[in-house]
Design a protein around this motif. Structure first.
Motif, PDB file in Angstrom:
ATOM      1  N   ILE A 133       0.779  11.272   8.903  1.00 25.59           N
ATOM      2  CA  ILE A 133       1.896  11.844   8.146  1.00 25.59           C
ATOM      3  C   ILE A 133       1.478  13.079   7.348  1.00 25.59           C
ATOM      4  CG2 ILE A 133       3.486  11.406   6.215  1.00 25.59           C
ATOM      5  CD1 ILE A 133       3.554   8.443   7.222  1.00 25.59           C
ATOM      6  N   TYR A 134       0.296  13.038   6.720  1.00 20.21           N
ATOM      7  CA  TYR A 134      -0.119  14.098   5.806  1.00 20.21           C
ATOM      8  C   TYR A 134      -1.098  15.094   6.413  1.00 20.21           C
ATOM      9  CZ  TYR A 134       2.002  10.794   2.603  1.00 20.21           C
ATOM     10  OH  TYR A 134       2.878   9.933   1.996  1.00 20.21           O
ATOM     11  N   GLY A 135      -1.250  15.083   7.706  1.00 15.15           N
ATOM     12  CA  GLY A 135      -2.085  16.100   8.344  1.00 15.15           C
ATOM     13  C   GLY A 135      -3.577  15.886   8.172  1.00 15.15           C
ATOM     14  N   ILE A 160      -4.429   0.510   9.496  1.00 14.73           N
ATOM     15  CA  ILE A 160      -3.185   1.144   9.963  1.00 14.73           C
ATOM     16  C   ILE A 160      -2.509   1.924   8.841  1.00 14.73           C
ATOM     17  CG2 ILE A 160      -0.761   0.583  10.541  1.00 14.73           C
ATOM     18  CD1 ILE A 160      -2.471   0.771  13.007  1.00 14.73           C
ATOM     19  N   SER A 161      -2.479   1.370   7.646  1.00 14.76           N
ATOM     20  CA  SER A 161      -1.807   2.062   6.544  1.00 14.76           C
ATOM     21  C   SER A 161      -2.501   3.384   6.230  1.00 14.76           C
ATOM     22  CB  SER A 161      -1.734   1.167   5.310  1.00 14.76           C
ATOM     23  OG  SER A 161      -0.731   1.632   4.436  1.00 14.76           O
ATOM     24  N   ASN A 162      -3.821   3.390   6.233  1.00 19.63           N
ATOM     25  CA  ASN A 162      -4.547   4.645   6.010  1.00 19.63           C
ATOM     26  C   ASN A 162      -4.389   5.593   7.203  1.00 19.63           C
ATOM     27  OD1 ASN A 162      -5.423   4.234   3.399  1.00 19.63           O
ATOM     28  ND2 ASN A 162      -7.354   3.301   4.016  1.00 19.63           N
ATOM     29  N   LEU A 163      -4.346   5.043   8.414  1.00 18.18           N
ATOM     30  CA  LEU A 163      -4.131   5.870   9.602  1.00 18.18           C
ATOM     31  C   LEU A 163      -2.753   6.538   9.544  1.00 18.18           C
ATOM     32  CD1 LEU A 163      -5.278   6.795  12.349  1.00 18.18           C
ATOM     33  CD2 LEU A 163      -4.197   4.778  13.350  1.00 18.18           C
ATOM     34  N   ASP A 171       0.830  -1.210   0.000  1.00 19.03           N
ATOM     35  CA  ASP A 171       0.000   0.000   0.000  1.00 19.03           C
ATOM     36  C   ASP A 171       0.863   1.257   0.000  1.00 19.03           C
ATOM     37  OD1 ASP A 171      -2.536   1.494   0.246  1.00 19.03           O
ATOM     38  OD2 ASP A 171      -1.703   2.032   2.205  1.00 19.03           O
ATOM     39  N   GLN A 172       1.805   1.337   0.901  1.00 13.75           N
ATOM     40  CA  GLN A 172       2.629   2.542   0.990  1.00 13.75           C
ATOM     41  C   GLN A 172       3.508   2.714  -0.259  1.00 13.75           C
ATOM     42  OE1 GLN A 172       2.501   5.081   3.293  1.00 13.75           O
ATOM     43  NE2 GLN A 172       0.677   4.007   4.006  1.00 13.75           N
ATOM     44  N   PHE A 173       3.969   1.603  -0.826  1.00  9.55           N
ATOM     45  CA  PHE A 173       4.759   1.657  -2.058  1.00  9.55           C
ATOM     46  C   PHE A 173       3.920   2.205  -3.211  1.00  9.55           C
ATOM     47  CE2 PHE A 173       6.412  -0.483  -5.931  1.00  9.55           C
ATOM     48  CZ  PHE A 173       7.671   0.102  -5.968  1.00  9.55           C
ATOM     49  N   MET A 196     -11.351  10.110  13.259  1.00 11.07           N
ATOM     50  CA  MET A 196     -10.582   9.383  12.256  1.00 11.07           C
ATOM     51  C   MET A 196      -9.157   9.050  12.669  1.00 11.07           C
ATOM     52  SD  MET A 196     -12.010  10.999   8.812  1.00 11.07           S
ATOM     53  CE  MET A 196     -13.744  11.379   8.690  1.00 11.07           C
ATOM     54  N   ILE A 197      -8.653   9.686  13.681  1.00 11.17           N
ATOM     55  CA  ILE A 197      -7.314   9.326  14.160  1.00 11.17           C
ATOM     56  C   ILE A 197      -7.428   8.642  15.523  1.00 11.17           C
ATOM     57  CG2 ILE A 197      -5.063  10.191  14.894  1.00 11.17           C
ATOM     58  CD1 ILE A 197      -5.175  12.156  12.581  1.00 11.17           C
ATOM     59  N   VAL A 198      -8.039   9.304  16.480  1.00  3.81           N
ATOM     60  CA  VAL A 198      -8.141   8.716  17.813  1.00  3.81           C
ATOM     61  C   VAL A 198      -9.113   7.538  17.808  1.00  3.81           C
ATOM     62  CG1 VAL A 198      -8.756   9.141  20.221  1.00  3.81           C
ATOM     63  CG2 VAL A 198      -7.529  10.894  18.922  1.00  3.81           C
ATOM     64  N   GLY A 199     -10.316   7.735  17.294  1.00  5.12           N
ATOM     65  CA  GLY A 199     -11.331   6.672  17.290  1.00  5.12           C
ATOM     66  C   GLY A 199     -10.894   5.443  16.515  1.00  5.12           C
TER      67      GLY A 199
END
Length: 166
Positions: free
Chosen positions: A117-119, A109-112, A21-23, A72-75
């Motif tokens: 990283i991107y704010g 996790i990858s989307n999190l 995913d990150q690649f 979307m980040i904490v939950g």
């Protein structure tokens, strides 16, 4: 499934899913533009760079920034931590269930990671259509999460059938 085998399977699935995913997101960020669309197979596959501040199909993307961060980040982070612990500690889970749960975890996790990283946004870049049917713009993590969820559903369906006929 014994803990060491479960942990090993989880590490392999996680590394593959998040790595791919990150690649692919890195490639999308360097080769695609938010201003143009690349079409393949007569427009059935479209590649376009987007920044998704929401979740599935952009849901929640217009919420106030503080609420969006909380949800979307904490939950999602708390949910993913609980899913990780459940998967690690579930002694009765077979390999398919562990792989499925780990795929859901890995996609999340990858989307999190993107959001952190991107704010606050996730890098999406694929769209698929067949006639008038089409998807929203998505990424590999979304596909991994969806496949993991479908696998869990199938495992649950198979288990219910075994109970009913067993």
């Amino acid at each position: 499934m014994k803990f060491n085998k479960r942990l090993g399977l989880m590490i392999v699935v996680f590394a593959l899913c998040v790595g791919v995913d990150q690649f692919t997101k890195a490639i999308a960020k360097t080769t695609l533009s938010m201003d143009s669309v690349r079409e393949y197979l007569g427009g059935s596959i479209k590649l376009l760079l987007t920044h998704n501040t929401g979740t599935f199909l952009g849901l929640g993307g217009t919420l106030p920034a503080n609420l969006r961060y909380s949800l979307m980040i904490v939950g999602i982070g708390v949910f993913l931590l609980a899913l990780l612990l459940y998967t690690l500690l579930n002694k009765r889970a077979d390999a398919v269930t562990v792989a499925s749960l780990t795929m859901v975890f890995s996609g999340g996790i990858s989307n999190l990671l993107d959001r952190i990283i991107y704010g606050g946004y996730v890098v999406d870049f694929m769209n698929v259509s067949a006639g008038s049917l089409h998807t929203g713009v998505f990424n590999v993590a979304d596909m991994v999460l969806l496949v993991g969820a479908i696998m869990l559903f199938m495992v649950g369906f198979k288990t219910k059938q075994q109970i009913a006929h067993g």
